[in-house]
Design a protein around this motif. Structure first.
Motif, PDB file in Angstrom:
ATOM      1  N   LEU A  62      31.075  10.646  61.628  1.00 46.93           N
ATOM      2  CA  LEU A  62      30.848   9.525  62.542  1.00 46.93           C
ATOM      3  C   LEU A  62      30.963   8.195  61.799  1.00 46.93           C
ATOM      4  CD1 LEU A  62      30.068   8.351  65.274  1.00 46.93           C
ATOM      5  CD2 LEU A  62      27.657   8.747  64.696  1.00 46.93           C
ATOM      6  N   GLY A  63      30.511   8.171  60.564  1.00 51.64           N
ATOM      7  CA  GLY A  63      30.559   6.934  59.800  1.00 51.64           C
ATOM      8  C   GLY A  63      31.907   6.611  59.206  1.00 51.64           C
ATOM      9  N   ILE A  64      32.743   7.644  58.928  1.00 51.29           N
ATOM     10  CA  ILE A  64      33.988   7.359  58.209  1.00 51.29           C
ATOM     11  C   ILE A  64      35.268   7.651  58.985  1.00 51.29           C
ATOM     12  CG2 ILE A  64      32.826   7.748  56.009  1.00 51.29           C
ATOM     13  CD1 ILE A  64      34.180  10.415  55.752  1.00 51.29           C
ATOM     14  N   MET A  67      30.355   1.937  71.721  1.00 49.78           N
ATOM     15  CA  MET A  67      30.380   3.162  72.527  1.00 49.78           C
ATOM     16  C   MET A  67      30.437   4.404  71.645  1.00 49.78           C
ATOM     17  SD  MET A  67      32.955   2.107  75.668  1.00 49.78           S
ATOM     18  CE  MET A  67      32.911   3.779  76.364  1.00 49.78           C
ATOM     19  N   ILE A  68      31.358   4.394  70.679  1.00 45.30           N
ATOM     20  CA  ILE A  68      31.523   5.561  69.809  1.00 45.30           C
ATOM     21  C   ILE A  68      30.272   5.797  68.965  1.00 45.30           C
ATOM     22  CG2 ILE A  68      32.807   6.478  67.838  1.00 45.30           C
ATOM     23  CD1 ILE A  68      35.288   5.027  68.982  1.00 45.30           C
ATOM     24  N   ALA A 126      23.656   9.585  69.758  1.00 49.04           N
ATOM     25  CA  ALA A 126      22.933  10.287  70.822  1.00 49.04           C
ATOM     26  C   ALA A 126      23.231  11.788  70.772  1.00 49.04           C
ATOM     27  CB  ALA A 126      23.326   9.715  72.185  1.00 49.04           C
ATOM     28  N   TRP A 127      24.508  12.140  70.541  1.00 45.16           N
ATOM     29  CA  TRP A 127      24.864  13.555  70.457  1.00 45.16           C
ATOM     30  C   TRP A 127      24.186  14.223  69.269  1.00 45.16           C
ATOM     31  CZ3 TRP A 127      26.819  17.556  72.981  1.00 45.16           C
ATOM     32  CH2 TRP A 127      27.197  18.680  72.247  1.00 45.16           C
ATOM     33  N   LEU A 128      24.193  13.590  68.124  1.00 47.62           N
ATOM     34  CA  LEU A 128      23.586  14.176  66.927  1.00 47.62           C
ATOM     35  C   LEU A 128      22.076  14.348  67.083  1.00 47.62           C
ATOM     36  CD1 LEU A 128      25.617  12.202  64.235  1.00 47.62           C
ATOM     37  CD2 LEU A 128      25.789  14.662  64.724  1.00 47.62           C
ATOM     38  N   GLU A 129      21.424  13.396  67.714  1.00 43.58           N
ATOM     39  CA  GLU A 129      19.987  13.532  67.959  1.00 43.58           C
ATOM     40  C   GLU A 129      19.715  14.661  68.950  1.00 43.58           C
ATOM     41  OE1 GLU A 129      17.653  12.212  66.356  1.00 43.58           O
ATOM     42  OE2 GLU A 129      18.657  10.570  65.288  1.00 43.58           O
ATOM     43  N   TYR A 130      20.562  14.742  69.987  1.00 43.20           N
ATOM     44  CA  TYR A 130      20.424  15.830  70.973  1.00 43.20           C
ATOM     45  C   TYR A 130      20.603  17.185  70.300  1.00 43.20           C
ATOM     46  CZ  TYR A 130      22.232  19.312  74.213  1.00 43.20           C
ATOM     47  OH  TYR A 130      22.469  20.497  74.880  1.00 43.20           O
ATOM     48  N   ARG A 131      21.608  17.297  69.439  1.00 40.31           N
ATOM     49  CA  ARG A 131      21.865  18.561  68.763  1.00 40.31           C
ATOM     50  C   ARG A 131      20.735  18.932  67.808  1.00 40.31           C
ATOM     51  NH1 ARG A 131      24.478  22.792  69.210  1.00 40.31           N
ATOM     52  NH2 ARG A 131      25.528  22.827  67.174  1.00 40.31           N
ATOM     53  N   ILE A 179      34.387  12.064  71.947  1.00 39.93           N
ATOM     54  CA  ILE A 179      33.833  10.726  72.183  1.00 39.93           C
ATOM     55  C   ILE A 179      34.889   9.629  72.007  1.00 39.93           C
ATOM     56  CG2 ILE A 179      32.180   9.021  71.303  1.00 39.93           C
ATOM     57  CD1 ILE A 179      30.232  11.333  70.840  1.00 39.93           C
ATOM     58  N   PRO A 180      35.696   9.626  70.933  1.00 38.71           N
ATOM     59  CA  PRO A 180      36.737   8.600  70.808  1.00 38.71           C
ATOM     60  C   PRO A 180      37.780   8.653  71.922  1.00 38.71           C
ATOM     61  CG  PRO A 180      36.280   9.535  68.660  1.00 38.71           C
ATOM     62  CD  PRO A 180      35.553  10.388  69.664  1.00 38.71           C
ATOM     63  N   VAL A 181      38.191   9.865  72.331  1.00 32.47           N
ATOM     64  CA  VAL A 181      39.188   9.989  73.400  1.00 32.47           C
ATOM     65  C   VAL A 181      38.647   9.432  74.714  1.00 32.47           C
ATOM     66  CG1 VAL A 181      40.414  11.646  74.859  1.00 32.47           C
ATOM     67  CG2 VAL A 181      40.477  11.899  72.370  1.00 32.47           C
ATOM     68  N   VAL A 182      37.409   9.779  75.039  1.00 22.92           N
ATOM     69  CA  VAL A 182      36.785   9.257  76.264  1.00 22.92           C
ATOM     70  C   VAL A 182      36.652   7.733  76.183  1.00 22.92           C
ATOM     71  CG1 VAL A 182      34.636   9.194  77.596  1.00 22.92           C
ATOM     72  CG2 VAL A 182      35.555  11.389  76.813  1.00 22.92           C
ATOM     73  N   THR A 183      36.251   7.234  75.031  1.00 17.34           N
ATOM     74  CA  THR A 183      36.104   5.789  74.848  1.00 17.34           C
ATOM     75  C   THR A 183      37.430   5.065  75.044  1.00 17.34           C
ATOM     76  OG1 THR A 183      34.264   6.082  73.298  1.00 17.34           O
ATOM     77  CG2 THR A 183      35.454   3.984  73.202  1.00 17.34           C
TER      78      THR A 183
END
Length: 471
Positions: A148-150, A190-191, A197-202, A454-458
């Motif tokens: 996510l960061g890189i 957004m990304i 949010a996804w990582l916290e959910y997981r 997430i990037p594709v949706v964004t």
């Protein structure tokens, strides 16, 4: 003609398969090119020497300075202890309870500061592993968190990012690295927001299933830790006591890039570029490349000045960085050569015409084309270069005809390259998993959500907003 199209599809499948099985792209791309040529009944040797190689050489000629200076900068940041110091500073500020956020923020700062993506991955893994252990977060989420960061917003979305994915569109569209700033900022938020949010959910979901960090290490993890430890011990200097100094090179890259793009270059006299010896280049076609190059070189000089008493060690490091620039650029350039060969066969004209006859505007056509080629090649920079080399002039003409902003084209085309590029065969994904000592089965699901879904949706949302005139 149908055999030519089948040949292109088989060659792509072969390229993906070979890359997934660990065959270097620099070897796999020429092999895949031969398959496409055989099905199209085109001469192999002339295609290799006069189509494949010139395209490959052209990419190296355009972007080698960025790969070279970026690699040198990354190694210097690592050897001086600056990278580890930045990681330590961010971690101490956020705390171990914010392990995921600390990992994302630290890796983002390094990537946006101009350090090579793969260097950041090696630097970040030991830190992320310790943070996740203390916070008891399942370690299978480490690769997705670093990714996510890189591999997402700092690579393609944030205006001014010095990564090559943000420079390539400017070469064709005549835009700077800060093009489409508002679109890029919204896309980045957004990304990053959806990714966190996804990582916290997981994390919550896996904990409910009884999964924790666990003290047991796989053989792959032990190998990764040993490799990381060996790398860290290879002549690195102690972390500087002053926690502000390590951030200065990153700030320098951004500041110099910003000033050159918006103020210094536009106010200089570039009339001499019209001379024949410069090949008819324009400032608009080179501004993004030059601004980033000046920014990284300035930061390298700053690091050398700040650590002058260790000059001999740093000079040796510069040599190591230069060596590390070779394989990545030639691998990507080999994919570009493959794309040029495919574009040269008669069957490709049918594919190209079908793309332009699908009735979409220039923005959608560019985004779809780049997304597909990046996915097929498993490379954002390689896929984007292949698509823009083959269709770029037509896309530019279409954009001018339908009034599409070149700045929006730049930003969304770059962002589109950072979507499907991380399919399972992607070299970046394979490398990240190796660094973390984990497998596709353990971690790819989360990597796919973070770096693809997430990037594709964004991008889809932003393309719709631009097309409707909202942005």
């Amino acid at each position: 003609m149908i055999f030519g199209i089948i040949g292109i599809l088989i060659s792509l499948a072969l390229l993906i398969t070979l890359a997934y099985r660990g065959i270097p792209v620099i070897i796999a791309a020429p092999i895949a090119s031969v398959v496409a040529l055989l099905f199209s009944q085109a001469p192999i040797l002339p295609a290799y020497t006069d189509i494949f190689m010139p395209a490959m050489a052209g990419f190296v000629g355009n972007y080698f300075p960025i790969f070279l200076t970026g690699a040198v900068f990354g190694v210097l940041m690592s050897v001086t202890g600056y990278a580890r110091s930045i990681a330590t500073s961010v971690t101490s500020l956020i705390g171990s309870k914010g392990a995921i956020a600390a990992t994302v923020i630290t890796s983002s700062l390094m990537t946006y500061g101009g350090i090579s993506l793969f260097v950041v991955a090696f630097v970040m893994y030991p830190l992320a592993r310790e943070l996740f252990r203390v916070a008891d977060i399942p370690r299978r989420l480490i690769p997705a968190t670093i990714a996510l960061g890189i591999f997402t917003f700092t690579m393609t979305s944030l205006p001014g990012t010095p990564q090559v994915q943000n420079i390539i569109p400017g070469q064709l569209f005549g835009t700077g690295s800060f093009a489409g700033a508002l679109i890029g900022i919204i896309g980045s938020l957004m990304i990053a927001g959806l990714g966190l949010a996804w990582l916290e959910y997981r994390t919550r979901s896996l904990r409910k299933k009884g999964e924790h960090f666990s003290s047991a290490e796989s053989d792959g993890e032990k190998e990764a830790m040993n490799a990381g430890g060996a790398q860290a011990a290879a002549g690195e200097l102690p972390e500087p006591k002053n926690r502000i100094i390590p951030f200065l090179p990153l700030i320098t890259v951004f500041a110099v890039n910003f000033l050159c793009t918006l103020y210094i270059f536009p106010n200089m006299n570039w009339d001499f570029l019209s001379e024949d010896k410069y090949g008819g280049i324009t400032l608009s076609g080179r501004s993004a490349l030059w601004a980033v190059l000046v920014g990284i070189v300035t930061a390298v000089v700053l690091i050398l000045a700040l650590n002058f008493r260790h000059f001999k060690l740093l000079v040796k490091t510069v040599g190591d960085g230069a060596k590390k620039a070779m394989f990545p650029i030639f691998s990507t350039a080999s994919e570009v050569g493959y794309g040029a060969v495919v574009a040269s066969v008669a069957a490709f004209a049918v594919i190209r015409d079908s793309i332009f006859n699908m009735g979409a505007n220039a923005l959608i056509t560019s985004v779809v084309t780049v997304s597909i080629t990046a996915g097929l090649t498993g490379s954002s920079s390689g896929g984007m270069t292949i698509a823009l080399n083959a269709l770029g002039e037509d896309l530019k003409a279409m954009a001018i005809a339908d009034g599409t902003s070149m700045e929006a084209m730049h930003r969304l085309t770059a962002m589109a390259a950072g979507g499907l590029d991380t399919l399972p065969h992607s070299g970046a994904v394979v490398t990240l998993l190796i660094v973390c000592g984990l497998t596709h089965k353990q971690s790819y699901k989360d990597i796919a959500v973070i770096t693809m879904l997430i990037p594709v949706v964004t991008v889809a949302v932003l393309v719709a907003a631009v097309s409707m005139g909202v942005l």
